[in-house]
Design an enzyme around this catalytic site. Structure first.
Site, PDB file in Angstrom:
ATOM      1  N   PRO A   9       9.355  11.949  -0.758  1.00 38.50           N
ATOM      2  CA  PRO A   9      10.594  12.379  -0.120  1.00 38.50           C
ATOM      3  C   PRO A   9      11.307  11.279   0.677  1.00 38.50           C
ATOM      4  O   PRO A   9      10.658  10.462   1.329  1.00 38.50           O
ATOM      5  CB  PRO A   9      10.151  13.512   0.808  1.00 38.50           C
ATOM      6  CG  PRO A   9       8.689  13.320   0.989  1.00 38.50           C
ATOM      7  CD  PRO A   9       8.189  12.722  -0.287  1.00 38.50           C
ATOM      8  N   ASN A  10      12.611  11.310   0.550  1.00 38.28           N
ATOM      9  CA  ASN A  10      13.530  10.421   1.273  1.00 38.28           C
ATOM     10  C   ASN A  10      13.562   8.985   0.753  1.00 38.28           C
ATOM     11  O   ASN A  10      14.404   8.195   1.169  1.00 38.28           O
ATOM     12  CB  ASN A  10      13.240  10.439   2.793  1.00 38.28           C
ATOM     13  CG  ASN A  10      13.358  11.833   3.367  1.00 38.28           C
ATOM     14  OD1 ASN A  10      14.397  12.479   3.186  1.00 38.28           O
ATOM     15  ND2 ASN A  10      12.321  12.335   4.002  1.00 38.28           N
ATOM     16  N   ARG A  17      18.830   4.290   3.891  1.00 36.61           N
ATOM     17  CA  ARG A  17      17.969   4.901   4.894  1.00 36.61           C
ATOM     18  C   ARG A  17      17.365   3.848   5.828  1.00 36.61           C
ATOM     19  O   ARG A  17      16.610   2.977   5.383  1.00 36.61           O
ATOM     20  CB  ARG A  17      16.840   5.634   4.164  1.00 36.61           C
ATOM     21  CG  ARG A  17      15.792   6.199   5.047  1.00 36.61           C
ATOM     22  CD  ARG A  17      14.562   6.605   4.256  1.00 36.61           C
ATOM     23  NE  ARG A  17      13.614   7.245   5.148  1.00 36.61           N
ATOM     24  CZ  ARG A  17      12.349   7.487   4.860  1.00 36.61           C
ATOM     25  NH1 ARG A  17      11.880   7.172   3.676  1.00 36.61           N
ATOM     26  NH2 ARG A  17      11.566   8.057   5.733  1.00 36.61           N
ATOM     27  N   TYR A  22      13.227  -0.034   6.322  1.00 34.77           N
ATOM     28  CA  TYR A  22      12.902   0.045   4.888  1.00 34.77           C
ATOM     29  C   TYR A  22      13.629  -0.976   4.007  1.00 34.77           C
ATOM     30  O   TYR A  22      13.417  -0.992   2.793  1.00 34.77           O
ATOM     31  CB  TYR A  22      13.185   1.469   4.384  1.00 34.77           C
ATOM     32  CG  TYR A  22      12.325   2.519   5.069  1.00 34.77           C
ATOM     33  CD1 TYR A  22      10.949   2.525   4.897  1.00 34.77           C
ATOM     34  CD2 TYR A  22      12.886   3.480   5.915  1.00 34.77           C
ATOM     35  CE1 TYR A  22      10.143   3.459   5.531  1.00 34.77           C
ATOM     36  CE2 TYR A  22      12.096   4.429   6.551  1.00 34.77           C
ATOM     37  CZ  TYR A  22      10.725   4.411   6.358  1.00 34.77           C
ATOM     38  OH  TYR A  22       9.929   5.333   6.984  1.00 34.77           O
ATOM     39  N   ASN A  72       3.794   5.913  -3.388  1.00 33.12           N
ATOM     40  CA  ASN A  72       4.290   5.968  -2.012  1.00 33.12           C
ATOM     41  C   ASN A  72       4.679   7.417  -1.777  1.00 33.12           C
ATOM     42  O   ASN A  72       5.758   7.858  -2.173  1.00 33.12           O
ATOM     43  CB  ASN A  72       5.486   5.035  -1.800  1.00 33.12           C
ATOM     44  CG  ASN A  72       5.910   5.001  -0.334  1.00 33.12           C
ATOM     45  OD1 ASN A  72       5.472   5.842   0.466  1.00 33.12           O
ATOM     46  ND2 ASN A  72       6.754   4.048   0.028  1.00 33.12           N
ATOM     47  N   ALA A  75       6.325  10.765   3.661  1.00 33.77           N
ATOM     48  CA  ALA A  75       5.812  11.615   4.749  1.00 33.77           C
ATOM     49  C   ALA A  75       4.626  12.470   4.315  1.00 33.77           C
ATOM     50  O   ALA A  75       3.765  12.815   5.143  1.00 33.77           O
ATOM     51  CB  ALA A  75       6.931  12.503   5.269  1.00 33.77           C
ATOM     52  N   GLU A  96      -2.105   2.977  -2.988  1.00 33.22           N
ATOM     53  CA  GLU A  96      -1.179   3.549  -2.006  1.00 33.22           C
ATOM     54  C   GLU A  96      -0.253   2.449  -1.485  1.00 33.22           C
ATOM     55  O   GLU A  96      -0.729   1.374  -1.099  1.00 33.22           O
ATOM     56  CB  GLU A  96      -2.008   4.136  -0.852  1.00 33.22           C
ATOM     57  CG  GLU A  96      -1.173   4.753   0.255  1.00 33.22           C
ATOM     58  CD  GLU A  96      -2.051   5.377   1.353  1.00 33.22           C
ATOM     59  OE1 GLU A  96      -3.297   5.422   1.203  1.00 33.22           O
ATOM     60  OE2 GLU A  96      -1.486   5.812   2.364  1.00 33.22           O
ATOM     61  N   HIS A  98       3.066   1.531   1.146  1.00 37.05           N
ATOM     62  CA  HIS A  98       4.047   1.872   2.179  1.00 37.05           C
ATOM     63  C   HIS A  98       4.899   0.641   2.445  1.00 37.05           C
ATOM     64  O   HIS A  98       4.350  -0.460   2.633  1.00 37.05           O
ATOM     65  CB  HIS A  98       3.369   2.332   3.470  1.00 37.05           C
ATOM     66  CG  HIS A  98       2.571   3.574   3.258  1.00 37.05           C
ATOM     67  ND1 HIS A  98       3.161   4.796   3.065  1.00 37.05           N
ATOM     68  CD2 HIS A  98       1.244   3.757   3.145  1.00 37.05           C
ATOM     69  CE1 HIS A  98       2.220   5.688   2.857  1.00 37.05           C
ATOM     70  NE2 HIS A  98       1.044   5.097   2.894  1.00 37.05           N
ATOM     71  N   ARG A 105       3.766   1.962  13.807  1.00 38.75           N
ATOM     72  CA  ARG A 105       4.781   2.986  14.071  1.00 38.75           C
ATOM     73  C   ARG A 105       4.173   4.178  14.820  1.00 38.75           C
ATOM     74  O   ARG A 105       3.096   4.049  15.406  1.00 38.75           O
ATOM     75  CB  ARG A 105       5.436   3.379  12.743  1.00 38.75           C
ATOM     76  CG  ARG A 105       6.096   2.181  12.054  1.00 38.75           C
ATOM     77  CD  ARG A 105       6.778   2.570  10.778  1.00 38.75           C
ATOM     78  NE  ARG A 105       7.867   3.512  11.030  1.00 38.75           N
ATOM     79  CZ  ARG A 105       8.456   4.232  10.078  1.00 38.75           C
ATOM     80  NH1 ARG A 105       8.067   4.123   8.819  1.00 38.75           N
ATOM     81  NH2 ARG A 105       9.433   5.056  10.383  1.00 38.75           N
TER      82      ARG A 105
HETATM   83  C1  DQA Z   1       6.661   5.268   4.222  1.00 41.26           C
HETATM   84  C2  DQA Z   1       6.046   5.498   5.602  1.00 41.26           C
HETATM   85  C3  DQA Z   1       5.970   6.978   5.923  1.00 41.26           C
HETATM   86  O1  DQA Z   1       5.412   7.174   7.207  1.00 41.26           O
HETATM   87  C4  DQA Z   1       7.365   7.571   5.912  1.00 41.26           C
HETATM   88  O2  DQA Z   1       7.300   8.968   6.132  1.00 41.26           O
HETATM   89  C5  DQA Z   1       8.141   7.254   4.693  1.00 41.26           C
HETATM   90  C6  DQA Z   1       8.018   5.934   4.083  1.00 41.26           C
HETATM   91  C7  DQA Z   1       6.858   3.757   3.919  1.00 41.26           C
HETATM   92  O3  DQA Z   1       7.059   3.442   2.759  1.00 41.26           O
HETATM   93  O4  DQA Z   1       6.837   2.926   4.829  1.00 41.26           O
HETATM   94  O5  DQA Z   1       8.971   8.046   4.248  1.00 41.26           O
HETATM   95  O6  DQA Z   1       5.775   5.782   3.237  1.00 41.26           O
END
Ligand code: DQA
Length: 144
Positions: A9-10, A17, A22, A72, A75, A96, A98, A105
């Site tokens: 998501p997002n 964003r 990011y 990835n 959240a 994984e 990020h 954070r």
């Molecule tokens: C994320 C880190 C997560 O905590 C966050 O909710 C994201 C992006 C990252 O790529 O840094 O949406 O996965």
């Protein structure tokens, strides 16, 4: 070799964003770069994104025969037992990723439900993390 790149998501809003966290690259740009590298190395790469946890579970199920997963989960990393179980259920080798350094954070981002079922993880290296994850699989392919 077949690799699934799955974003949660997002991440569809990358580029717009919170660029200070990011970066300015869009998900499309990242995916195009990964597809180019994969094609150059004879690897089939499928890129998917969803805002919905259950859809992501289904996407993992549908690609159960793939050799690797670059994930990835955004959240859902910090909340989803369902995604963790999906990785275990299909037995796919997952890396994984990020973009941000989740350990620098908020505290709720420090825990990942997914790390324990992944072979490893990359965080805090920006979108380069996806390339490095792909490189892991390419090196494995070459070693075979
Ligand atoms: C994320 C880190 C997560 O905590 C966050 O909710 C994201 C992006 C990252 O790529 O840094 O949406 O996965």
């Amino acid at each position: 070799m077949k690799i699934l790149v799955l974003n949660g998501p997002n991440l569809s809003r990358l580029g717009k964003r919170e660029p200070a966290i990011y970066g300015s690259e869009t998900l499309c740009e990242i995916e195009e770069r990964l597809k180019k590298t994969a094609a150059e190395n004879g690897v089939e790469l499928v890129c998917l994104q969803s805002e919905v946890e259950g859809e992501m579970v289904q996407m993992i199920h549908r690609h159960a025969d793939f050799d690797g997963l670059i994930l990835n989960a955004a959240a859902y990393t910090h909340t989803s037992v369902a995604l963790r179980d999906a990785i275990s259920a299909v037995g796919i080798e997952a890396v994984e990723v990020h973009i941000s350094n989740i350990y620098k954070r908020e505290e709720f981002r420090h825990h990942s439900y997914l790390s324990a079922v992944c072979v490893g993880g990359i965080f805090g290296l920006g979108s380069r993390g996806y390339d490095l994850a792909l490189e892991y699989f390419l090196a494995k392919k070459k070693a075979e």
